[in-house]
Design an enzyme around this catalytic site. Structure first.
Site, PDB file in Angstrom:
ATOM      1  N   HIS A  85       0.824  -1.208   0.000  1.00 34.94           N
ATOM      2  CA  HIS A  85       0.000   0.000   0.000  1.00 34.94           C
ATOM      3  C   HIS A  85       0.858   1.259   0.000  1.00 34.94           C
ATOM      4  O   HIS A  85       0.420   2.308  -0.482  1.00 34.94           O
ATOM      5  CB  HIS A  85      -0.946  -0.008   1.201  1.00 34.94           C
ATOM      6  CG  HIS A  85      -2.159  -0.858   0.997  1.00 34.94           C
ATOM      7  ND1 HIS A  85      -3.425  -0.479   1.410  1.00 34.94           N
ATOM      8  CD2 HIS A  85      -2.317  -2.066   0.397  1.00 34.94           C
ATOM      9  CE1 HIS A  85      -4.296  -1.425   1.088  1.00 34.94           C
ATOM     10  NE2 HIS A  85      -3.646  -2.400   0.476  1.00 34.94           N
ATOM     11  N   ASP A  86       2.060   1.172   0.529  1.00 37.47           N
ATOM     12  CA  ASP A  86       2.972   2.316   0.467  1.00 37.47           C
ATOM     13  C   ASP A  86       3.479   2.532  -0.953  1.00 37.47           C
ATOM     14  O   ASP A  86       3.421   3.643  -1.486  1.00 37.47           O
ATOM     15  CB  ASP A  86       4.147   2.104   1.418  1.00 37.47           C
ATOM     16  CG  ASP A  86       5.149   3.248   1.367  1.00 37.47           C
ATOM     17  OD1 ASP A  86       4.711   4.416   1.446  1.00 37.47           O
ATOM     18  OD2 ASP A  86       6.354   2.991   1.234  1.00 37.47           O
ATOM     19  N   GLY A  91       5.073   6.037  -4.794  1.00 39.28           N
ATOM     20  CA  GLY A  91       6.309   5.276  -4.694  1.00 39.28           C
ATOM     21  C   GLY A  91       6.597   4.750  -3.297  1.00 39.28           C
ATOM     22  O   GLY A  91       5.882   5.038  -2.336  1.00 39.28           O
ATOM     23  N   ASP A  93       8.058   5.189  -0.370  1.00 38.45           N
ATOM     24  CA  ASP A  93       8.653   6.330   0.328  1.00 38.45           C
ATOM     25  C   ASP A  93       8.187   6.481   1.765  1.00 38.45           C
ATOM     26  O   ASP A  93       8.422   7.509   2.392  1.00 38.45           O
ATOM     27  CB  ASP A  93       8.349   7.622  -0.435  1.00 38.45           C
ATOM     28  CG  ASP A  93       6.845   7.904  -0.555  1.00 38.45           C
ATOM     29  OD1 ASP A  93       6.040   7.081  -0.059  1.00 38.45           O
ATOM     30  OD2 ASP A  93       6.482   8.946  -1.139  1.00 38.45           O
ATOM     31  N   HIS A 212      -1.590 -13.215  -0.805  1.00 37.78           N
ATOM     32  CA  HIS A 212      -2.823 -13.529  -0.083  1.00 37.78           C
ATOM     33  C   HIS A 212      -2.827 -14.954   0.450  1.00 37.78           C
ATOM     34  O   HIS A 212      -3.829 -15.406   0.999  1.00 37.78           O
ATOM     35  CB  HIS A 212      -4.040 -13.307  -0.984  1.00 37.78           C
ATOM     36  CG  HIS A 212      -4.375 -11.870  -1.195  1.00 37.78           C
ATOM     37  ND1 HIS A 212      -5.401 -11.436  -2.022  1.00 37.78           N
ATOM     38  CD2 HIS A 212      -3.820 -10.735  -0.683  1.00 37.78           C
ATOM     39  CE1 HIS A 212      -5.455 -10.120  -2.009  1.00 37.78           C
ATOM     40  NE2 HIS A 212      -4.504  -9.670  -1.210  1.00 37.78           N
ATOM     41  N   THR A 213      -1.739 -15.660   0.290  1.00 39.72           N
ATOM     42  CA  THR A 213      -1.609 -16.976   0.916  1.00 39.72           C
ATOM     43  C   THR A 213      -1.534 -16.862   2.435  1.00 39.72           C
ATOM     44  O   THR A 213      -1.698 -17.853   3.149  1.00 39.72           O
ATOM     45  CB  THR A 213      -0.366 -17.717   0.388  1.00 39.72           C
ATOM     46  OG1 THR A 213      -0.328 -19.030   0.934  1.00 39.72           O
ATOM     47  CG2 THR A 213       0.918 -16.998   0.762  1.00 39.72           C
ATOM     48  N   SER A 267      -4.196 -22.907   4.742  1.00 38.65           N
ATOM     49  CA  SER A 267      -2.953 -22.664   5.502  1.00 38.65           C
ATOM     50  C   SER A 267      -2.768 -21.157   5.666  1.00 38.65           C
ATOM     51  O   SER A 267      -1.878 -20.563   5.064  1.00 38.65           O
ATOM     52  CB  SER A 267      -1.751 -23.279   4.780  1.00 38.65           C
ATOM     53  OG  SER A 267      -1.696 -22.845   3.427  1.00 38.65           O
ATOM     54  N   ASP A 272       2.752 -20.317   1.136  1.00 41.12           N
ATOM     55  CA  ASP A 272       2.912 -21.433   0.207  1.00 41.12           C
ATOM     56  C   ASP A 272       2.090 -21.147  -1.047  1.00 41.12           C
ATOM     57  O   ASP A 272       1.641 -20.019  -1.251  1.00 41.12           O
ATOM     58  CB  ASP A 272       2.493 -22.755   0.866  1.00 41.12           C
ATOM     59  CG  ASP A 272       1.085 -22.714   1.455  1.00 41.12           C
ATOM     60  OD1 ASP A 272       0.244 -21.925   0.960  1.00 41.12           O
ATOM     61  OD2 ASP A 272       0.808 -23.470   2.409  1.00 41.12           O
TER      62      ASP A 272
END
Length: 346
Positions: A85-86, A91, A93, A212-213, A267, A272
């Site tokens: 999200h940064d 950029g 930063d 998103h694992t 999991s 993974d």
């Protein structure tokens, strides 16, 4: 006579005209001291940036992460997401870390971030320990990148050689956070467009989505899929039936917006390739997950299948894509600053 007067000046010029990459790291410059041969610290990030100015930086980061993630495994996903999200807003930063002030409208209050992004206290703890060891040397932007890598490793995922040398912004962009971070109900074309704007491609999109694992999502991000996916008061037909009913028990038609479900139900705390296997079985949580397989644009579907079959391939591409993402518009050289505290400018 004129020449003899000039000689001392020339000597002084030669003595003090050295490569600034070997300058002392203090005074808020955060300079490293082992620039690549033929390279310049103004334009390049490189893994050895803190080799002499703060050689213990990664060890300090990992020590804090080990305790934080052992206490709350979900924190690994939160820190990985914080870096993402940064980087997608002006950029990599550390602008996402800045609080509201007289001159700053914090990105923390943007729709994709409010009551959602977390892990700030872990970043603050890392920064405090680094300031004790190496005052005003390691940037908050680099701390975010190091924390994302460390969180991946501690969750069982890959490591990668991480370019360093980012500096911290003196500004934030609330509007940018509202418009540049992909929404959980994005179409495949929306996702591709947003990634392409950042210089990222299909491999980056699919492999980074594989983050998103680990982690969870709030009911509000997937409720539409359960009750009104296409504006017809019907669920998303791509959802596997038993998974659909399980999600309904977590996320009722009204209320419960902050209830959470794992992004990878098999999991949720282990990094993974199960996330991709679940997509093939109709068990992806978010619309933005599911469309990677069913969006019928480009080769995203083929990549989902490839990563589901070969975890090593996924790990290799994820590592490459994390470097690519971490290279989005970094501030280097004399741009920006090295913040003393990550949530306020100096």
């Amino acid at each position: 006579m004129a020449i003899s007067k000039l000689i001392p000046t020339l000597v002084l010029f030669v003595l003090f005209s050295f490569d600034v990459s070997v300058a002392h790291p203090g005074l808020g410059f955060g300079w490293g001291s082992n620039s690549p041969i033929g390279g310049s610290f103004y334009s390049n990030l490189y893994p050895q940036f803190y080799q002499f100015s703060c050689p213990q930086a990664d060890e300090i980061v990992m020590t804090v992460l080990e305790k934080a993630i052992a206490k709350e495994p979900r924190m690994a996903a939160s820190l990985l997401r914080l870096h993402f999200h940064d980087c997608f807003v002006q950029g990599c930063d550390a602008s996402i870390l800045l609080d509201d002030s007289a001159t700053i409208r914090s990105e923390k209050n943007a729709g994709p971030n409010k009551n959602s992004v977390r892990g700030f206290q872990v970043i603050d703890e890392i920064k405090a320990k680094l300031e004790q060891a190496c005052p005003q040397t390691v940037s908050c932007a680099d701390i975010l990148a190091l924390a994302a890598r460390g969180s991946t490793i501690l969750s069982g995922g890959p490591s990668w050689e991480l370019p360093l040398g980012r500096r911290d912004s003196r500004t934030a962009s609330l509007n940018g956070a509202n418009t540049n971070i992909p929404a959980p109900n994005s179409t495949i074309q929306n996702l591709l467009t947003m990634f392409q704007r950042k210089g990222l491609n299909e491999e980056d999109l699919v492999s980074l989505s594989g983050g998103h694992t680990i982690g969870v999502a709030r009911c509000t991000t997937f409720k539409q899929r359960l009750y009104n996916q296409n504006g017809n008061n019907q669920p998303d037909e791509t959802l596997e039936r038993s998974y659909y009913y399980g999600l309904r028990s977590i996320c009722p038609p009204t209320g419960g917006d902050n209830n959470i479900s794992p992004l990878d139900l098999a999991s949720p705390a282990r990094f993974d390739n199960t996330y991709f296997k679940l997509l093939l079985w109709g068990k992806g949580l978010l619309t933005s997950d599911e469309v990677l397989l069913t969006g019928n644009v480009g080769k995203t579907g083929a990549l989902v299948k490839a990563y589901a079959e070969d975890e090593r391939l996924f790990f290799q591409q994820f590592a490459k894509s994390m470097v690519n993402m971490g290279n989005i518009q970094p501030l280097t050289g004399f741009n920006g600053e090295i913040r003393k505290s990550c949530h306020v400018i100096n």
